[in-house]
Design an enzyme around this catalytic site. Structure first.
Site: not given
Length: 338
Positions: A82, A161, A168, A183, A187
């Site tokens: 990520h 999420d 958000r 968040s 995932k």
């Protein structure tokens, strides 16, 4: 159903129980409460942040709001990555085929743009026919065939999420450390990964503007990830200038392909290529599957490019990078100084 007691507890800065956070996540996932109540809780959580224990509970609750992918039929190591995002950040488009060419298995859920950052799904949507709404079963099939799969959130995977993520962005509560961390990691957990490599961007083009902020986010990600049973490695990388030379959905996909295909690169794109190799080396070392030299070989030999092309076909693309659309206006913006 109402979330009023949970909203009031967060508003007053009191601790949630694990059961309350699971109730919140499940309510968001199934739509049993109105969006304005979830938005109210998000603002309260922004003003009165969750502590580390509560953040870990929320992370697991969001991961469990749908199903978790079962990757046991796929070869290990199971890895995910990520990036916290920034201007021109397209590392996913290079890293996934590169790591798959090195023998890692990845099933990645990506998102749309959030705040100032462009989303991987937005960029890939410029590829004609490419399916990004795959079922969990199809994600596993593609990963078995190619070595990696990529899709967006669905009603089956971390649906809570998905709701919180969009709210958000609409309520000005993006820049909350516990909400960012929960968040990201929910995932990854739902996607079945055991090892996570996190690229925390630092600079004027990312969420974390200062090195201290980036270090704090990296610490939170590692701490919460380990609390949730993950093996986590973080790299803090520069986002004080755009990453690469292209900014824009189709332009960034084309630039990622340039890196994979081995064409001559400009200096900014060479720096982007080196970053991808550094992150690939970190992922390989963390999962005990190789090192940067192995990633370099997979890139220069063309194996990573072959993985990218195979992945496009497996997820339904009807044309390749050569057919990407062009914007009516494309401009080169040069810095006033080095």
């Amino acid at each position: 159903m109402t979330l009023l007691p949970i909203i009031a507890r967060r508003r007053d800065g009191q601790r949630h129980s694990e059961a309350e956070l699971r109730e919140l996540a499940n309510a968001a996932a199934v739509g049993s409460v109105p969006d304005y109540q979830i938005a109210a809780w998000l603002m309260a959580a922004y003003l009165n942040p969750l502590d580390e224990e509560q953040t870990a509970w929320l992370t697991l609750a969001m991961a469990d709001s749908g199903q978790r992918l079962d990757l046991t039929s796929l070869p290990k190591p199971w890895v995910d990555k990520h990036s916290t995002g920034g201007v021109g950040d397209k590392t996913t488009l290079v890293l996934l085929p590169l790591l798959a060419a090195c023998g890692l298995t990845m099933v990645k859920m990506s998102g749309r743009g959030l705040g100032i950052t462009g989303g991987t799904l937005d960029k890939l949507s410029s590829v004609e026919g490419l399916r990004l709404d795959l079922t969990p079963e199809r994600l596993i099939e593609v990963a078995r065939e190619v070595g990696f799969a990529l899709g967006g959130q669905t009603a089956q995977l971390a649906p809570a999420d998905g709701v919180l993520y969009s709210l958000r962005d609409a309520t000005g509560t993006v820049a909350s450390m516990p909400l960012i961390v929960s968040s990201i990691l929910s995932k990854k957990i739902a996607g079945g990964a055991e090892t996570i490599v996190l690229d925390v961007k630092c600079g004027s083009g990312g969420f974390m503007r200062t090195l201290d902020e980036a270090r704090e986010l990296a610490r939170w990600l590692r701490t919460i990830g380990e609390r949730c049973g993950l093996r986590v490695r973080c790299a803090i990388t520069d986002m004080s200038t755009p990453l690469g030379a292209a900014v824009g959905n189709a332009l960034e996909v084309r630039e990622a392909w340039d890196v994979l295909s081995g064409v001559p690169l400009s200096e900014p794109v060479i720096r982007f290529r080196e970053l991808c190799l550094d992150l690939a080396g970190l992922a390989l070392e963390t999962s005990e599957a190789g090192d940067r030299a192995k990633a370099e070989e997979a890139l220069t030999s063309g194996k990573a490019a072959q993985k990218f092309e195979a992945w496009l076909r497996a997820q339904g693309a009807t044309s390749g990078v050569e057919a990407l659309p062009s914007a009516p206006v494309v401009r080169t913006v040069r810095a006033a100084q080095d």
